[in-house]
Enzyme design. Structure first.
Site, PDB file in Angstrom:
ATOM      1  N   TYR A 142       0.863  -1.302   0.189  1.00  0.00           N
ATOM      2  CA  TYR A 142      -0.001   0.113  -0.022  1.00  0.00           C
ATOM      3  C   TYR A 142       0.740   1.232   0.042  1.00  0.00           C
ATOM      4  CZ  TYR A 142      -3.295   3.640   1.821  1.00  0.00           C
ATOM      5  OH  TYR A 142      -4.148   4.574   1.698  1.00  0.00           O
ATOM      6  N   ASP A 237       9.421   2.839  -0.142  1.00  0.00           N
ATOM      7  CA  ASP A 237       8.348   3.281   0.699  1.00  0.00           C
ATOM      8  C   ASP A 237       8.450   3.247   2.176  1.00  0.00           C
ATOM      9  OD1 ASP A 237       5.985   4.484   1.917  1.00  0.00           O
ATOM     10  OD2 ASP A 237       4.409   3.350   0.623  1.00  0.00           O
ATOM     11  N   LYS A 265       4.110   8.641   9.284  1.00  0.00           N
ATOM     12  CA  LYS A 265       3.992   8.055  10.477  1.00  0.00           C
ATOM     13  C   LYS A 265       4.857   8.539  11.573  1.00  0.00           C
ATOM     14  CE  LYS A 265       0.982   4.817   8.354  1.00  0.00           C
ATOM     15  NZ  LYS A 265       0.911   3.963   7.233  1.00  0.00           N
TER      16      LYS A 265
HETATM   17  C1  PLP Z   1       0.264   4.439   5.879  1.00  0.00           C
HETATM   18  C2  PLP Z   1       1.127   4.451   4.721  1.00  0.00           C
HETATM   19  C3  PLP Z   1       0.941   5.218   3.673  1.00  0.00           C
HETATM   20  C4  PLP Z   1      -0.158   6.286   3.382  1.00  0.00           C
HETATM   21  O1  PLP Z   1       0.184   7.259   4.543  1.00  0.00           O
HETATM   22  P1  PLP Z   1      -0.875   8.305   4.858  1.00  0.00           P
HETATM   23  O2  PLP Z   1      -0.387   9.175   5.702  1.00  0.00           O
HETATM   24  O3  PLP Z   1      -1.964   7.402   5.349  1.00  0.00           O
HETATM   25  O4  PLP Z   1      -1.360   8.917   3.715  1.00  0.00           O
HETATM   26  C5  PLP Z   1       1.812   4.967   2.428  1.00  0.00           C
HETATM   27  N1  PLP Z   1       2.728   4.085   2.417  1.00  0.00           N
HETATM   28  C6  PLP Z   1       2.868   3.092   3.459  1.00  0.00           C
HETATM   29  C7  PLP Z   1       3.900   2.051   3.344  1.00  0.00           C
HETATM   30  C8  PLP Z   1       1.940   3.109   4.408  1.00  0.00           C
HETATM   31  O5  PLP Z   1       2.042   2.136   5.596  1.00  0.00           O
END
Ligand code: PLP
Length: 425
Positions: A142, A237, A265
């Site tokens: 994701y 990511d 995060k």
């Molecule tokens: C949570 C997440 C996102 C998206 O981040 P948001 O702050 O919710 O937009 C993108 N990549 C990864 C791997 C994530 O876990």
């Protein structure tokens, strides 16, 4: 009716599904969300006064536990100076310096407001840098909810993405190619088909949005080699893994170099922050020095920067936090594995450092297809058993457990006993 239920009924009338992000819904586990009133350390308390040992940690940011006093004081101090200026500030410079001086391959960094924005912007930078359009993502990973990344997961390699959400035009996903996590040959095939067409490969270095799926040996290194060979940008990511596996994230943990890295995060310590950064030659393509446009009214917000900077400074100055967290993870998830083996349960325990999860399947989980073999109704039973005993897990099979520095071994040992009793039925 509980206060949570009453609030949720009100919420459903004015907020789609009663929640501001679908992952907060309890529908897939047959419950209604607990409305959280406060959180301190490893615990959250709901509106009815129920206290839960929390394994979600705001989906990752709370690596020190909730309400860390140093972070809280930094935020309060920043608030006293004003909430936003829409102008350059000292804290943004300090944040960028801290990251660039500590993380390999991050020469420059740009702050944004979410992980979604970080990934969307990194992809634009990679496309602007290479002059190519196609991107490769992995099924089950994701990367936020931007149009190009909401593609359906199929059963094998896909050379043109099909939207996975209403409202995403075909045109937005046609350049998104899908590969199989932990399967280098699937990536190789895409590169062979489009040797000069792929701008970037984006990967969660530890899959943590299909449950937890660590990379098999050689997978990340193989992606590095393929990207180098075909002139594509490798994007890690690290919205979850960044500052979690260690201060240098997955790059440092696995010893693999990325060209661009995205954060979210932990970097905001609970405030809405994201960032993307990487090699100077790519980042210098970003406006106002380069032609890749990307902007944000509240980007680098001083209060958000204060929170993130306070948390990152603690993590940088006390590397023993990571040693202890990763050891605790190894012990905890190792013990879980032992418990399910002793019970003869058809359960897989996957983990990497402080991230882990249990899949209710007899099949080893190495990618999206194997993750999907999990019995989600069994997960619901497990979730409800834990929740009724004061343990707050992700309300979905396909999410991670997040350990924090605030979880004690004594608390975790109690959790293990609860799991043991569940496995015995
Ligand atoms: C949570 C997440 C996102 C998206 O981040 P948001 O702050 O919710 O937009 C993108 N990549 C990864 C791997 C994530 O876990």
């Amino acid at each position: 009716m509980t206060k949570s239920e009453e609030l949720f009924q009100r919420a459903c009338k004015v907020i789609p599904g009663g929640v501001n992000s679908p992952v907060r819904a309890f529908g897939s586990v047959g419950q209604t969300p607990r409305m959280i009133a406060s959180a301190h350390g490893a615990y959250m308390t709901d509106e009815d006064g129920n206290r839960y040992l929390d394994f979600v940690g705001s989906w990752g940011p709370m690596i020190l536990g909730h309400d860390d006093p140093t972070v809280r004081e930094a935020v309060i101090a920043a608030c006293a100076d004003g909430l936003s200026f829409g102008a350059a500030t000292r804290r943004e410079v300090e944040m960028a310096e801290l990251i660039c001086s500590s993380v390999p391959n991050v020469d420059m960094v740009r702050m944004v407001n979410s992980g979604t924005e970080a990934v969307m912007s990194a992809i634009r930078a990679a496309r602007g840098f290479t002059g190519r359009d196609k991107i490769v993502k992995f099924m089950g990973c994701y990367h936020g909810h931007s149009d190009a990344l909401l593609v359906q997961a199929g059963s094998g390699v896909m050379t043109a993405g099909i939207p996975d959400s209403a409202g995403v035009p075909q045109g937005c996903t046609k350049d998104t190619l899908s590969a199989v996590y932990n399967d280098l040959s699937s990536v190789e095939r895409l590169f062979e088909e489009f040797p000069d067409g792929i701008a970037a490969v984006i990967v969660e270095p530890v899959g943590a949005n299909m449950g937890v799926v660590p990379p098999v040996k050689g997978f990340l290194q193989g992606l590095r080699s393929l990207c180098t060979k075909y002139g594509a940008v490798l994007i890690f990511d690290e919205v979850i893994t960044g500052f979690r596996l260690g201060f240098t994230g997955a790059q440092g943990y696995f010893g693999v170099d990325a060209d661009l890295v995205t954060y979210g995060k932990i970097i905001g310590a609970g405030m809405p922050v994201g960032a993307y950064g990487g090699k100077r030659e790519i980042m210098e393509r970003v406006a106002p020095v380069g032609p890749v446009y990307q902007a944000g009214t509240l980007s680098g917000n001083p209060v958000a920067m204060a929170a993130g900077l306070a948390q990152l400074t603690i993590l940088k100055e006390q590397p023993e936090i990571y040693d202890e967290l990763n050891k605790k993870g190894q012990w905890f998830y190792g013990s879980l594995k032992q418990i399910v083996e002793e019970a003869g349960a058809a359960v897989q325990v996957n983990s990497c450092g402080s991230l882990g999860c249990m899949f209710f399947t007899a099949e080893p989980v190495v990618d999206y297809a194997s993750a999907k073999t999990s019995d989600t109704s069994r997960y619901s039973e497990y979730f409800s058993h834990m929740l009724s005993n004061g343990i707050y897990l992700a309300p979905s099979q396909f999410e991670a457990m997040f350990l924090s520095a605030a979880h004690t071994r004594e608390e975790l040992a109690d959790v293990l006993e609860l799991v043991r009793s569940f496995m015995r039925g």
